[in-house]
Design an enzyme around this catalytic site. Structure first.
Site, PDB file in Angstrom:
ATOM      1  CB  CYS A 225      33.680 -48.751  79.670  1.00 56.53           C
ATOM      2  SG  CYS A 225      35.221 -48.990  78.788  1.00 56.53           S
TER       3      CYS A 225
ATOM      4  CE  LYS B 201      32.362 -44.351  75.930  1.00 55.99           C
ATOM      5  NZ  LYS B 201      32.525 -45.557  75.154  1.00 55.99           N
TER       6      LYS B 201
END
Ligand code: SAJ
Length: 435
Positions: free
Chosen positions: A271, A217
């Site tokens: 993010c 991720k």
């Protein structure tokens, strides 16, 4: 719960990821309890309404709440599967240290109702090792339960890390169709989590271990950050050399193995500008490239502020339109947005000359208070403003034809108006072409 029965699911955290995830799981027929610390969020959802903007989410949430499949609460209750989707921000120490307090608090409350046969899945973006830390915390709280990796024989529960990778604005579609990495603390944990995701994910679900899934991720977002940094650095080089960066990238991308991303005013959102630091924090000596990319992308904001300032100073009589505040195109999310930072800095410097166009905002954010800047619509901006600074590539800006803007001095940080003539005045010369 027997294998054939639908599990009852508890989703902890009803934000941008948790709420759509809860709704998609409920749509697949599972009974979902959504947990949030905010009473207001819980009440909103239980009325069948939503507190965030996301394409088609309102209708979906309304439907599953009405059918009794999704219910929100502030207190946890027993379930078969727990999905943790809470924020992992930076700690306030100024060193980009990941703050795991929300994840660990969620794990602690799950521990309180955990029973043999349950599955716990962490979805929050997390530094490598977080899933095991969560497991250790549960072990300390529930010595009566056999946990994976800490016991002989078959553990009582399964624990896995399964990151989301959905794009804001396409969340529902991507939740269902994207491939997923499913990282179990043990292979058995991965298989249990896989069986759960198979109930609502159409994309391929690939099993691995928890630490690899955690790193995957972070790597996905760091990869994008590094590649955007390359584009942003090219735009700064092109400015220095008087080149049109968009033309250079367009031509280079005709090479079959080159695919350069787009420069912009910097990298925003929660993010891509955050996750690379989780890798750097875990291996500070081994990450010069990832760290530098962060610096390049943050530095691009200041480059844009300097060039925009020069253009505005050079046209002292003109009203100025800053086009966009969102962190990217066609969304209403202004958090961690470089466009917002650029516009607010210009508003502080130039006061009432600054006009902001943001079709997704009802009012200007708090930091514009007292600056004298105004929120106006795109038509008024085109009628009244002689200087235009394009900060976000919203469709509504892209669609403005040349005839309505050819007399403007334009600084297009997103490259949305390739046909715009270059601003002709000395200092601002070449700004149209600047990335
Ligand atoms: N940006 C550029 N140039 C580009 C692409 C993006 O300047 O060529 C800027 C955008 O304007 C924006 C920022 O980067 O300010 C981030 O936008 P984005 O569209 O690249 O990504 P996010 O933050 O909306 O979502 C990302 C996605 N990650 C990847 O594409 C690897 C998404 O799939 C993740 O699920 C999400 O982060 C997340 O939750 O981690």
């Amino acid at each position: 719960m027997r294998g054939s029965e639908l599990p009852e699911v508890c989703v902890v955290g009803l934000g941008y990821i948790g709420l759509p995830t809860a709704a998609v799981i409920a749509r697949a027929g599972m009974k979902v309890l959504g947990l949030d610390v905010s009473e207001k969020v819980v009440e909103t959802i239980n009325r069948g309404e939503i507190h965030i903007e996301e394409v088609d989410l309102d209708g979906l949430v309304h439907g599953v709440v009405q059918r009794g499949l999704l219910r929100a609460a502030t207190q946890i209750a027993p379930a078969d599967v727990f999905v943790i989707a809470v924020p992992t921000p930076f700690a306030k120490d100024g060193h980009h240290t990941p703050d795991l307090s929300y994840v660990l608090a969620a794990a602690e409350s799950v521990a309180g109702v955990l029973k043999a046969g349950d599955t716990i899945i962490l979805e929050s973006t997390s530094p490598v090792g977080t899933t095991e830390r969560m497991r250790d915390l549960i072990a300390a709280k529930r010595p009566d339960i056999k946990l994976p990796g800490l016991c002989d024989g078959t553990p009582d529960v399964a624990i896995a890390y399964c990151p989301e990778r959905v794009l804001p604005g396409r969340i529902l579609e991507e939740l269902t169709n994207n491939d997923r990495s499913i990282g179990g603390i043990t292979p058995r944990c991965a298989r249990k989590a896989l069986a759960f995701y198979k109930r609502f994910v159409r994309g391929t679900c690939v099993t691995t271990d928890a630490r690899s899934a955690e790193m995957t991720k972070l790597v996905e977002n760091a990869y994008r950050d590094v590649n955007i940094a390359f584009a942003n650095e090219l735009s700064i080089v092109s400015d220095a050399m008087g080149l049109d960066v968009w033309e250079v990238i367009r031509l280079a991308n005709r090479h079959p193995r080159v695919n350069i991303l787009q420069p912009g005013p910097g990298v925003g959102g929660h993010c891509i500008a955050v996750d690379p630091w989780f890798i750097v924090h875990g291996a500070p000596e081994e990450t010069p490239l990832i760290r530098t990319a962060r610096g390049v992308n943050d530095g691009k904001i200041h480059h844009v502020i300097a060039r925009a300032t020069a253009l505005v100073e050079n046209r002292p009589q003109a009203k100025v339109a800053c086009l966009g505040l969102a962190f990217k195109a066609n969304i209403d999310d202004f958090r961690e947005s470089p466009a917002r930072l650029v516009a607010a800095t210009l508003a502080r410097r130039f006061g009432e000359r600054i006009h902001v166009v943001e079709p997704y905002a009802a009012e200007l954010p708090i930091e514009f208070t007292g600056t004298g800047a105004h929120l106006i619509d795109v038509d008024t901006a085109l009628e009244e403003c002689g200087v235009m600074i394009v900060l976000v590539d919203h469709d509504v800006f892209k669609s403005v034809p040349l005839a309505e803007r050819e007399d403007k001095a334009v600084y297009d940080t997103r490259g949305i108006w390739p046909d715009q003539p270059a601003a002709m005045d000395g200092e601002a010369a070449g700004l149209r072409k600047a990335g």
